[in-house]
Design an enzyme around this catalytic site. Sequence first.
Site, PDB file in Angstrom:
ATOM      1  CE  LYS A  80      -4.042   1.847   2.532  1.00 25.36           C
ATOM      2  NZ  LYS A  80      -4.848   1.699   3.768  1.00 25.36           N
ATOM      3  CB  SER A 155      -8.078   3.832   2.622  1.00 19.51           C
ATOM      4  OG  SER A 155      -7.251   3.149   3.557  1.00 19.51           O
ATOM      5  CB  SER A 179      -8.324   0.891   5.404  1.00 19.22           C
ATOM      6  OG  SER A 179      -9.071   2.076   5.356  1.00 19.22           O
TER       7      SER A 179
HETATM    8  N1  GLN Z   1     -12.985   4.225   6.004  1.00 16.16           N
HETATM    9  C1  GLN Z   1     -12.433   4.683   7.261  1.00 16.16           C
HETATM   10  C2  GLN Z   1     -12.051   6.132   7.140  1.00 16.16           C
HETATM   11  O1  GLN Z   1     -12.348   6.705   6.161  1.00 16.16           O
HETATM   12  C3  GLN Z   1     -11.270   3.828   7.642  1.00 16.16           C
HETATM   13  C4  GLN Z   1     -10.008   4.195   6.996  1.00 16.16           C
HETATM   14  C5  GLN Z   1      -8.860   3.321   7.354  1.00 16.16           C
HETATM   15  O2  GLN Z   1      -9.004   2.268   7.994  1.00 16.16           O
HETATM   16  N2  GLN Z   1      -7.684   3.777   6.977  1.00 16.16           N
HETATM   17  O3  GLN Z   1     -11.484   6.702   7.997  1.00 16.16           O
END
Ligand code: GLN
Length: 491
Positions: A80, A155, A179
């Site tokens: 990532k 994400s 994410s």
């Molecule tokens: N979707 C969540 C957010 O927007 C989690 C993001 C993540 O785990 N990096 O914060």
Amino acid sequence: MSELIKLSAAELGRRLAAKEVSAVEVATAHLDRIEAVEDKVHAFLHVDREGALEAARAADARHAKGEAAGPLDGVPIGVKDVITTRGVPTTAGSKILEGWRPPYDATITTRLREAGLVMVGKTNMDEFAMGSSTEYSAYGPTYNPWDTTRIPGGSGGGSAAAVAAYEAPLAIGTDTGGSIRQPAAVTGTVGAKPTYGGTSRYGLIAFSSSLDTPGPCARTVEDAALLHAVIGGHDPRDSTSIPQPVPDVVAAARLGATGDLSGVRLGLVKEFAGEGAEPGVAAAYRESVDALVKLGAEVVEVSCPSFKFALPAYYLIAPSECSSNLARFDGVRYGLRAGDDGKHSLEEVMSLTRAAGFGPEVKRRIILGTYALSAGYYDAYYGQAQKVRTLITRDFTAAFEVADVLVAPTTPFVAFPLGSRTSDPYQMYLADLYTIPSNLYGGPAISVPAGLSEGLPVGLQIMAPTMADDRMYRVAAALESALPPLTPPAL
Ligand code: GLN
């Protein structure tokens, strides 16, 4: 298309060790696959063909001498783009870091290199890991290999899609609020969030430091465990790293694969038993619980009344921490600099850089977080959210007195169409309704494929107590052994 791309990381590792195949052949098969499908998937922000082939040649040299660096020596992986990789572009999905080549490796990257993994590239993500669909990437979205008109989750949609589309058998993700798990659920793959502090944050571009947790993405539970074992464990460079060895997650996954769960107590979270979930997701959830019961697991219902406050608490804590962490992107130290023409003051250059470099979701969170932390509002918002965090931890502690693991759907809905939730941030935030509690608590959680709803993958989430990561792998592998494997339609 080479059949090598369909093999698990464990199987590739075995064939590499037996010299039935070379790491260069394995890397080439995956790089060719990337070239063939990237215009449809866009899982990668950067493909490092040369670096991958060089690493593969080194792996082959080790195998030739019978000196493999471990069971994954020579196996390809995507990383990532929020994890620093020395000399290889790292943008965190943001324009503000466009062109930045970090001068150092994250601990995760170092451990991957030491274990002989071959990094094929950096995967796409929502900007600074804020989002649930990869649509907030400054470089355009990733497309779900199951249906390219739909989101791959976020994400870490790039990591999950790369694995689902056979571009790499393994990938690294990071999970702050879901994410790793939510993208795994909607792409029919496996994604694990280790115990917070069980994997190092050194060199992970910070979003919310008290929540950020790197972890493995894979197509099988055993592969996720093998990768977890490589990246996990104490790191003196991360002050929140737990100075204890990671439990034997690989042995736990192999035990689970025997399909015997007798004596395991599954806690069904009453508040998450389908509430807010699409009917097809709720049905797949019930069927996967039935499958686990058939394997000998015992079911207990647990109540976690504070979980309903997890989402609002998270959306105060995470933006608060991000507003502080992202202050470093000021045009002075890294990446983009705007307005540096001798006509603007230092403050103006900083402000122009941030205005040009950050996307709307990141700005929304910085503004929200700055507000929540400001004098006069701190107690009412940030302080209150921290109290809710304590209540959520107490819910987990009480639940784990009667259950070994807790289960719930991973996400309330299957992959949604691109564009369908971007105009309403709250609709996007709802994707993490079920994943956020374990981030606030700090315990491990995994998403494992649990069948289909309307032809699209659904995930079952298994949550365990802190430092009991092995438990979730055992249950996840058992479910995997009981259900038919999910294969996406050909791209
Ligand atoms: N979707 C969540 C957010 O927007 C989690 C993001 C993540 O785990 N990096 O914060």
